[in-house]
Scaffold this motif. Sequence first.
Motif, PDB file in Angstrom:
ATOM      1  N   GLY A   1      -2.273  17.014  -5.922  1.00  0.00           N
ATOM      2  CA  GLY A   1      -1.171  16.203  -6.430  1.00  0.00           C
ATOM      3  C   GLY A   1      -0.471  15.372  -5.382  1.00  0.00           C
ATOM      4  O   GLY A   1       0.235  14.407  -5.723  1.00  0.00           O
ATOM      5  N   PHE A   2      -0.654  15.705  -4.103  1.00  0.00           N
ATOM      6  CA  PHE A   2       0.030  14.979  -3.032  1.00  0.00           C
ATOM      7  C   PHE A   2      -0.437  13.527  -2.972  1.00  0.00           C
ATOM      8  O   PHE A   2       0.377  12.586  -2.999  1.00  0.00           O
ATOM      9  CB  PHE A   2      -0.221  15.677  -1.697  1.00  0.00           C
ATOM     10  CG  PHE A   2       0.391  14.994  -0.500  1.00  0.00           C
ATOM     11  CD1 PHE A   2       1.745  15.113  -0.237  1.00  0.00           C
ATOM     12  CD2 PHE A   2      -0.392  14.240   0.372  1.00  0.00           C
ATOM     13  CE1 PHE A   2       2.324  14.488   0.872  1.00  0.00           C
ATOM     14  CE2 PHE A   2       0.161  13.625   1.480  1.00  0.00           C
ATOM     15  CZ  PHE A   2       1.525  13.744   1.731  1.00  0.00           C
ATOM     16  N   LEU A   3      -1.746  13.324  -2.924  1.00  0.00           N
ATOM     17  CA  LEU A   3      -2.281  11.963  -2.808  1.00  0.00           C
ATOM     18  C   LEU A   3      -1.986  11.107  -4.034  1.00  0.00           C
ATOM     19  O   LEU A   3      -1.540   9.957  -3.894  1.00  0.00           O
ATOM     20  CB  LEU A   3      -3.779  12.025  -2.518  1.00  0.00           C
ATOM     21  CG  LEU A   3      -4.176  12.625  -1.169  1.00  0.00           C
ATOM     22  CD1 LEU A   3      -5.678  12.882  -1.117  1.00  0.00           C
ATOM     23  CD2 LEU A   3      -3.748  11.732  -0.018  1.00  0.00           C
ATOM     24  N   PRO A   4      -2.216  11.610  -5.257  1.00  0.00           N
ATOM     25  CA  PRO A   4      -1.892  10.780  -6.423  1.00  0.00           C
ATOM     26  C   PRO A   4      -0.415  10.399  -6.502  1.00  0.00           C
ATOM     27  O   PRO A   4      -0.086   9.283  -6.929  1.00  0.00           O
ATOM     28  CB  PRO A   4      -2.310  11.662  -7.610  1.00  0.00           C
ATOM     29  CG  PRO A   4      -3.380  12.551  -7.061  1.00  0.00           C
ATOM     30  CD  PRO A   4      -2.945  12.836  -5.653  1.00  0.00           C
ATOM     31  N   ALA A   5       0.469  11.303  -6.091  1.00  0.00           N
ATOM     32  CA  ALA A   5       1.897  10.984  -6.132  1.00  0.00           C
ATOM     33  C   ALA A   5       2.229   9.855  -5.163  1.00  0.00           C
ATOM     34  O   ALA A   5       3.006   8.940  -5.491  1.00  0.00           O
ATOM     35  CB  ALA A   5       2.725  12.225  -5.810  1.00  0.00           C
ATOM     36  N   LEU A   6       1.647   9.882  -3.973  1.00  0.00           N
ATOM     37  CA  LEU A   6       1.862   8.794  -3.018  1.00  0.00           C
ATOM     38  C   LEU A   6       1.304   7.482  -3.555  1.00  0.00           C
ATOM     39  O   LEU A   6       1.924   6.414  -3.409  1.00  0.00           O
ATOM     40  CB  LEU A   6       1.195   9.130  -1.688  1.00  0.00           C
ATOM     41  CG  LEU A   6       1.821  10.209  -0.822  1.00  0.00           C
ATOM     42  CD1 LEU A   6       0.942  10.449   0.399  1.00  0.00           C
ATOM     43  CD2 LEU A   6       3.222   9.824  -0.387  1.00  0.00           C
ATOM     44  N   SER A   7       0.123   7.564  -4.166  1.00  0.00           N
ATOM     45  CA  SER A   7      -0.506   6.361  -4.710  1.00  0.00           C
ATOM     46  C   SER A   7       0.345   5.740  -5.816  1.00  0.00           C
ATOM     47  O   SER A   7       0.509   4.518  -5.877  1.00  0.00           O
ATOM     48  CB  SER A   7      -1.901   6.707  -5.226  1.00  0.00           C
ATOM     49  OG  SER A   7      -2.525   5.588  -5.793  1.00  0.00           O
ATOM     50  N   ARG A   8       0.891   6.584  -6.692  1.00  0.00           N
ATOM     51  CA  ARG A   8       1.746   6.075  -7.780  1.00  0.00           C
ATOM     52  C   ARG A   8       2.997   5.413  -7.219  1.00  0.00           C
ATOM     53  O   ARG A   8       3.407   4.336  -7.681  1.00  0.00           O
ATOM     54  CB  ARG A   8       2.121   7.212  -8.736  1.00  0.00           C
ATOM     55  CG  ARG A   8       0.980   7.671  -9.628  1.00  0.00           C
ATOM     56  CD  ARG A   8       1.499   8.577 -10.731  1.00  0.00           C
ATOM     57  NE  ARG A   8       2.099   9.796 -10.205  1.00  0.00           N
ATOM     58  CZ  ARG A   8       1.428  10.919  -9.972  1.00  0.00           C
ATOM     59  NH1 ARG A   8       0.120  10.972 -10.222  1.00  0.00           N
ATOM     60  NH2 ARG A   8       2.037  11.984  -9.514  1.00  0.00           N
ATOM     61  N   TRP A   9       3.613   6.045  -6.226  1.00  0.00           N
ATOM     62  CA  TRP A   9       4.815   5.471  -5.629  1.00  0.00           C
ATOM     63  C   TRP A   9       4.490   4.121  -4.989  1.00  0.00           C
ATOM     64  O   TRP A   9       5.253   3.150  -5.122  1.00  0.00           O
ATOM     65  CB  TRP A   9       5.401   6.427  -4.583  1.00  0.00           C
ATOM     66  CG  TRP A   9       6.644   5.890  -3.934  1.00  0.00           C
ATOM     67  CD1 TRP A   9       7.924   6.020  -4.362  1.00  0.00           C
ATOM     68  CD2 TRP A   9       6.700   5.087  -2.736  1.00  0.00           C
ATOM     69  NE1 TRP A   9       8.782   5.352  -3.514  1.00  0.00           N
ATOM     70  CE2 TRP A   9       8.058   4.781  -2.513  1.00  0.00           C
ATOM     71  CE3 TRP A   9       5.748   4.613  -1.845  1.00  0.00           C
ATOM     72  CZ2 TRP A   9       8.485   4.025  -1.416  1.00  0.00           C
ATOM     73  CZ3 TRP A   9       6.160   3.846  -0.764  1.00  0.00           C
ATOM     74  CH2 TRP A   9       7.520   3.563  -0.557  1.00  0.00           C
ATOM     75  N   ALA A  10       3.358   4.057  -4.294  1.00  0.00           N
ATOM     76  CA  ALA A  10       2.964   2.798  -3.663  1.00  0.00           C
ATOM     77  C   ALA A  10       2.789   1.699  -4.711  1.00  0.00           C
ATOM     78  O   ALA A  10       3.275   0.571  -4.538  1.00  0.00           O
ATOM     79  CB  ALA A  10       1.678   2.996  -2.863  1.00  0.00           C
ATOM     80  N   ALA A  11       2.103   2.022  -5.805  1.00  0.00           N
ATOM     81  CA  ALA A  11       1.884   1.020  -6.862  1.00  0.00           C
ATOM     82  C   ALA A  11       3.199   0.556  -7.457  1.00  0.00           C
ATOM     83  O   ALA A  11       3.387  -0.639  -7.732  1.00  0.00           O
ATOM     84  CB  ALA A  11       0.984   1.606  -7.946  1.00  0.00           C
ATOM     85  N   ASP A  12       4.139   1.482  -7.654  1.00  0.00           N
ATOM     86  CA  ASP A  12       5.434   1.139  -8.242  1.00  0.00           C
ATOM     87  C   ASP A  12       6.270   0.243  -7.330  1.00  0.00           C
ATOM     88  O   ASP A  12       7.185  -0.446  -7.807  1.00  0.00           O
ATOM     89  CB  ASP A  12       6.224   2.412  -8.564  1.00  0.00           C
ATOM     90  CG  ASP A  12       5.626   3.199  -9.716  1.00  0.00           C
ATOM     91  OD1 ASP A  12       4.806   2.626 -10.465  1.00  0.00           O
ATOM     92  OD2 ASP A  12       5.950   4.396  -9.849  1.00  0.00           O
ATOM     93  N   ASN A  13       5.963   0.263  -6.035  1.00  0.00           N
ATOM     94  CA  ASN A  13       6.780  -0.473  -5.073  1.00  0.00           C
ATOM     95  C   ASN A  13       6.036  -1.607  -4.378  1.00  0.00           C
ATOM     96  O   ASN A  13       6.525  -2.150  -3.374  1.00  0.00           O
ATOM     97  CB  ASN A  13       7.333   0.504  -4.022  1.00  0.00           C
ATOM     98  CG  ASN A  13       8.401   1.422  -4.590  1.00  0.00           C
ATOM     99  OD1 ASN A  13       9.568   1.047  -4.661  1.00  0.00           O
ATOM    100  ND2 ASN A  13       8.002   2.614  -5.015  1.00  0.00           N
ATOM    101  N   GLY A  14       4.872  -1.986  -4.913  1.00  0.00           N
ATOM    102  CA  GLY A  14       4.144  -3.103  -4.343  1.00  0.00           C
ATOM    103  C   GLY A  14       3.602  -2.846  -2.955  1.00  0.00           C
ATOM    104  O   GLY A  14       3.406  -3.784  -2.169  1.00  0.00           O
ATOM    105  N   VAL A  15       3.341  -1.583  -2.640  1.00  0.00           N
ATOM    106  CA  VAL A  15       2.820  -1.176  -1.332  1.00  0.00           C
ATOM    107  C   VAL A  15       1.316  -0.956  -1.459  1.00  0.00           C
ATOM    108  O   VAL A  15       0.857  -0.299  -2.404  1.00  0.00           O
ATOM    109  CB  VAL A  15       3.516   0.106  -0.842  1.00  0.00           C
ATOM    110  CG1 VAL A  15       2.889   0.612   0.456  1.00  0.00           C
ATOM    111  CG2 VAL A  15       5.018  -0.133  -0.667  1.00  0.00           C
ATOM    112  N   VAL A  16       0.543  -1.459  -0.525  1.00  0.00           N
ATOM    113  CA  VAL A  16      -0.905  -1.282  -0.551  1.00  0.00           C
ATOM    114  C   VAL A  16      -1.250   0.130  -0.105  1.00  0.00           C
ATOM    115  O   VAL A  16      -0.826   0.572   0.970  1.00  0.00           O
ATOM    116  CB  VAL A  16      -1.598  -2.317   0.348  1.00  0.00           C
ATOM    117  CG1 VAL A  16      -3.113  -2.083   0.369  1.00  0.00           C
ATOM    118  CG2 VAL A  16      -1.286  -3.733  -0.123  1.00  0.00           C
TER     119      VAL A  16
END
Length: 454
Positions: free
Chosen positions: A251-266
Amino acid sequence: MPARSPHATTQIQGGPELRQRRLLATSIPGPRSKELLARKTSAVAGGVGISVPVFAVAAGGGVIVDVDGNSLIDLGSGIAVTTVGNAAPEVVAAVSAQAASFTHTCFMITGYEGYVAVAETLNRLTPGDHDKRTALFNSGSEAVENAIKIARAHTGRQAVVAFDHAYHGRTNLTMALTAKVHPYKNGFGPFAPEVYRAPLSYPYRDGGLSGAEAARRAITMIEKQVGAANLAAIIIEPIQGEGGFIVPAEGFLPALSRWAADNGVVFIADEVQTGFARTGAMFASDHEGLVPDLVATAKGIAGGLPLSAVTGRAEIMDAVHVGGLGGTYGGNPVAVAAALASLDLFENGGLVERAQQLGAILREQLDALRDGDPRVGDVRGRGAMVAIELVDPATGDPDAALTARIAAYAHARGVVLLTAGTFGNVIRFLPPLSIGDDLLREGLSVVAEALETV
């Protein structure tokens, strides 16, 4: 019999036809290796070290043969490079045919089909079914550095977040991304600016922190100390390599990925060590259904030849102006020929399943060591990428001295063994996927013997 020239070389045909056995014809290092070590000292820069004090003349299957006739069990694969096996016949044939045609033009001057074919294959194999583009380079460091360039061009932002225990390379920017100071960064600064570090999920040392909790901790730090509006990219190894084969909690990696997508971060996945069947999936990201924006690959991609790539979303990859990506040797025609042969083996040669089979043997043998020896604090990894963390059983503190002694014991007895970890207390196992079960078990038995002895 004529005397051997001081610069004579020993040649033995390589490839998987080599006899698959451990054989100590001399002590390690043998006399010829000692001669070559002396020549190295006189000719090669002192900063270039050799972990196992032998010089190879052939390799294949699961063995490396040295100049003294010793046959060593290979549990390192050149640090996850010769995943398909050393001198794999398909790779040798592809390289030979291409070298006979032409060895270089520079793709930026005159193109050639092999480069395009590798890009098409990576676009298809990397996680996600979205429209993708690929650019080819020479090394993992180059791939990572170019992924950062692309992310900055796409977002117009500068800041980059990497993680505790990370390893991303040896160039100036990738040294900044890398966490471990010695030997990778010590004395080489100043480093590239606008690189920040966040806490990783490290289940063995996190005191039971879940993946979601560890992600919240990291995201809070990023928001407070960097700011999402300033952040171009998050870069992370789905399983850390040099940092000690740390597998983040689920769950650690998917949570970071979701946050990045929500904030326009690659979101960049550094799959340089984990990619191409090594973890029992084509990419380590696949284990949790992770779909990165950009994926950096290298190491196993070309069966031992230097090649790397950045593959990612078309709109991100195409943000860079024409001429902004490239390099003299990036996507060299001989290397891409080797890559096409290797990629075919990864996809159609049953190597994902083979990595799973080897992983089962590794876990069975290493879990037994952990259960019988409190100095083996943790066994972790996926597929044919597994490690043990060695500790003081009374305190749980890292035991780098024990780790070094075990590695030296294995080397002296004909087993190529690699260490890792921020604290130098991890032994990592990266056998070529061409190794036989019995040979792998024999290599692991030497590690068990080392634990009993030292």
